[in-house]
Design a protein around this motif. Structure first.
Motif, PDB file in Angstrom:
ATOM      1  N   PHE A   1      53.785 -65.926  89.232  1.00 58.63           N
ATOM      2  CA  PHE A   1      53.113 -66.195  87.965  1.00 58.63           C
ATOM      3  C   PHE A   1      54.087 -66.577  86.857  1.00 58.63           C
ATOM      4  O   PHE A   1      53.860 -67.527  86.110  1.00 58.63           O
ATOM      5  CB  PHE A   1      52.285 -64.978  87.545  1.00 58.63           C
TER       6      PHE A   1
ATOM      7  N   GLN B   1      52.261 -75.310  67.448  1.00 59.51           N
ATOM      8  CA  GLN B   1      51.847 -75.264  68.847  1.00 59.51           C
ATOM      9  C   GLN B   1      52.997 -74.764  69.722  1.00 59.51           C
ATOM     10  O   GLN B   1      52.832 -73.853  70.531  1.00 59.51           O
ATOM     11  CB  GLN B   1      51.495 -76.679  69.333  1.00 59.51           C
TER      12      GLN B   1
ATOM     13  N   ASP C   1      43.468 -73.896  72.558  1.00 59.22           N
ATOM     14  CA  ASP C   1      43.972 -75.255  72.779  1.00 59.22           C
ATOM     15  C   ASP C   1      45.372 -75.252  73.390  1.00 59.22           C
ATOM     16  O   ASP C   1      45.845 -76.271  73.869  1.00 59.22           O
ATOM     17  CB  ASP C   1      43.960 -76.064  71.467  1.00 59.22           C
ATOM     18  N   ASN C   2      46.022 -74.106  73.390  1.00 58.36           N
ATOM     19  CA  ASN C   2      47.373 -74.001  73.959  1.00 58.36           C
ATOM     20  C   ASN C   2      47.301 -73.644  75.448  1.00 58.36           C
ATOM     21  O   ASN C   2      46.757 -72.598  75.813  1.00 58.36           O
ATOM     22  CB  ASN C   2      48.162 -72.951  73.180  1.00 58.36           C
ATOM     23  N   VAL C   3      47.865 -74.500  76.283  1.00 63.20           N
ATOM     24  CA  VAL C   3      47.730 -74.344  77.722  1.00 63.20           C
ATOM     25  C   VAL C   3      48.393 -73.057  78.242  1.00 63.20           C
ATOM     26  O   VAL C   3      47.879 -72.414  79.165  1.00 63.20           O
ATOM     27  CB  VAL C   3      48.252 -75.600  78.466  1.00 63.20           C
ATOM     28  N   ILE C   4      49.522 -72.680  77.623  1.00 61.96           N
ATOM     29  CA  ILE C   4      50.204 -71.450  78.041  1.00 61.96           C
ATOM     30  C   ILE C   4      49.334 -70.236  77.729  1.00 61.96           C
ATOM     31  O   ILE C   4      49.121 -69.350  78.568  1.00 61.96           O
ATOM     32  CB  ILE C   4      51.548 -71.275  77.285  1.00 61.96           C
ATOM     33  N   ASP C   5      48.834 -70.203  76.498  1.00 59.18           N
ATOM     34  CA  ASP C   5      48.009 -69.065  76.076  1.00 59.18           C
ATOM     35  C   ASP C   5      46.721 -68.970  76.882  1.00 59.18           C
ATOM     36  O   ASP C   5      46.230 -67.875  77.154  1.00 59.18           O
ATOM     37  CB  ASP C   5      47.694 -69.168  74.582  1.00 59.18           C
TER      38      ASP C   5
ATOM     39  N   LYS D   1      46.371 -69.844  80.026  1.00 57.59           N
ATOM     40  CA  LYS D   1      46.724 -69.301  81.339  1.00 57.59           C
ATOM     41  C   LYS D   1      47.011 -67.803  81.239  1.00 57.59           C
ATOM     42  O   LYS D   1      46.617 -67.020  82.108  1.00 57.59           O
ATOM     43  CB  LYS D   1      47.950 -70.033  81.892  1.00 57.59           C
ATOM     44  N   LEU D   2      47.658 -67.435  80.158  1.00 55.47           N
ATOM     45  CA  LEU D   2      48.024 -66.035  79.950  1.00 55.47           C
ATOM     46  C   LEU D   2      46.796 -65.157  79.742  1.00 55.47           C
ATOM     47  O   LEU D   2      46.636 -64.120  80.382  1.00 55.47           O
ATOM     48  CB  LEU D   2      48.934 -65.961  78.723  1.00 55.47           C
TER      49      LEU D   2
ATOM     50  N   LYS E   1      48.251 -62.430  68.533  1.00 59.68           N
ATOM     51  CA  LYS E   1      48.975 -62.911  69.717  1.00 59.68           C
ATOM     52  C   LYS E   1      50.469 -62.672  69.533  1.00 59.68           C
ATOM     53  O   LYS E   1      50.956 -62.663  68.417  1.00 59.68           O
ATOM     54  CB  LYS E   1      48.772 -64.427  69.851  1.00 59.68           C
ATOM     55  N   PRO E   2      51.217 -62.568  70.644  1.00 61.46           N
ATOM     56  CA  PRO E   2      50.728 -62.681  72.012  1.00 61.46           C
ATOM     57  C   PRO E   2      50.020 -61.415  72.475  1.00 61.46           C
ATOM     58  O   PRO E   2      50.419 -60.306  72.127  1.00 61.46           O
ATOM     59  CB  PRO E   2      52.005 -62.917  72.812  1.00 61.46           C
ATOM     60  N   LEU E   3      48.968 -61.618  73.257  1.00 62.89           N
ATOM     61  CA  LEU E   3      48.171 -60.492  73.733  1.00 62.89           C
ATOM     62  C   LEU E   3      48.907 -59.751  74.826  1.00 62.89           C
ATOM     63  O   LEU E   3      49.700 -60.323  75.573  1.00 62.89           O
ATOM     64  CB  LEU E   3      46.831 -60.999  74.283  1.00 62.89           C
TER      65      LEU E   3
END
Lengths: 160, 154
Positions: free
Chosen positions: A55, A94, B28-32, B34-35, B135-137
């Motif tokens: 992961f 971002q 809208d953030n791809v990392i967040d 997924k997380l 965040k971050p969660l």
């Protein structure tokens, strides 16, 4: 290198990436100190399980793929005249969010510098700060790549 | 897989919240994305993700093409968790649209943000957000969220 040695290397590298105090017995690891926020990075590792054993590596790969896109946008925005600081702030916001999510503290700190220049409408300052962001970003990438490689080697050694 | 029983839809909702809540996560953030998906899955949630407000509304059947009007009585999701800062439709805008909907207004909405802005937080809570998270969660945030959800249903 046997399994135990590999696993020790992985553990040492990880703690060097995270901790403020470098391990004196491995001088090469001194370079890695304090790149990652302990809480956040360890949290990511805690999310790894049998279903998603890689992961963290997946998230990091995604991070670098996404940052390439954002960096391109930032570069374009820095070149345009007049400089659109709102756009720059947006892109950097971002990116900064992502650095925070993976615990990349050094990169995030450079992002904060960038934001200061952005708020002040200082394009030159932004450009300089952006160079630093990119530098830290690249350095972290190298360290993480080595870390994941070691980890994979240690993992492979287990199955022998 | 949706339960076919229409006579006990509220019972199904309760059961879902206890066993395997279906969560819609919007960011809208791809990392967040997924997380938050992984954090929720690790807490036994089924997760659907959306990358913006309009896509989220579409999934909920509240989009421009309201083709899901007939299924509207049984909510598809048990919880919506959304980022605040999104281009176009913010998390706050999304919250408002959900609360305006007769079908979806009972579904708890949680707002996430990387910025701790008290006026922003109050605004969201006043508009009916269940919780506001910074965040971050962490996994502990999700645990806290599930407890809160279960308590508010009883």
């Amino acid at each position: 290198m046997d399994r135990n040695q590999l696993q020790r290397q992985v553990a040492l590298m990880r703690s060097s990436l995270i901790e403020q105090v470098p391990n004196p017995s491995l001088p090469s690891l001194k370079l890695l100190v304090g790149y990652l926020d302990e809480q956040q990075f360890l949290q990511l590792e805690d999310l790894q399980d049998d279903v998603n054993p890689n992961f963290v590596e997946e998230i990091v790969t995604l991070f670098y793929k996404d940052s390439a896109r954002l960096f391109h946008n930032i570069e374009q925005a820095l070149k345009s005249r007049p400089v659109d600081f709102a756009k720059l702030d947006n892109y950097m916001h971002q990116f900064r969010g992502s650095t925070s999510s993976i615990g990349a503290i050094k990169v995030k700190n450079e992002c904060n510098q960038f934001k200061e220049f952005c708020l002040a409408g200082n394009a030159e300052g932004c450009a300089r700060a952006f160079q630093k962001v990119k530098q830290e970003h690249e350095t972290l990438r190298t360290q993480l790549e080595t870390y994941f490689k070691l980890r994979r080697q240690a993992g492979l050694a287990e199955t022998v | 897989m949706e339960s076919g029983s229409s006579s006990s839809s509220s019972k199904v909702l309760m059961e879902n919240i206890v066993d395997q809540p279906h969560v819609l996560a919007v960011d809208d953030n791809v990392i967040d994305r997924k997380l938050v998906e992984k954090l929720l899955q690790n807490s036994s949630c089924r997760v659907t993700t959306a990358e913006n407000g309009p896509r989220a509304l579409e999934f909920l059947g509240l989009g421009d093409h309201r083709h899901n009007a007939l299924e509207g009585n049984v909510s598809k999701v048990n919880l919506i968790i959304t980022d605040y800062c999104m281009p176009g439709m913010t998390g706050y805008d999304l919250l408002k649209k959900i609360k305006e909907s007769s079908v979806m207004k009972e579904v708890p909405v949680v707002i996430m943000s990387s910025e701790n802005v008290p006026t922003r937080i109050n605004k969201c809570l006043e508009e009916g957000a269940q919780m506001f998270m910074i965040k971050p969660l962490k996994q502990s945030d999700i645990k806290r969220l599930r407890c809160h959800l279960m308590n508010s249903r009883s």
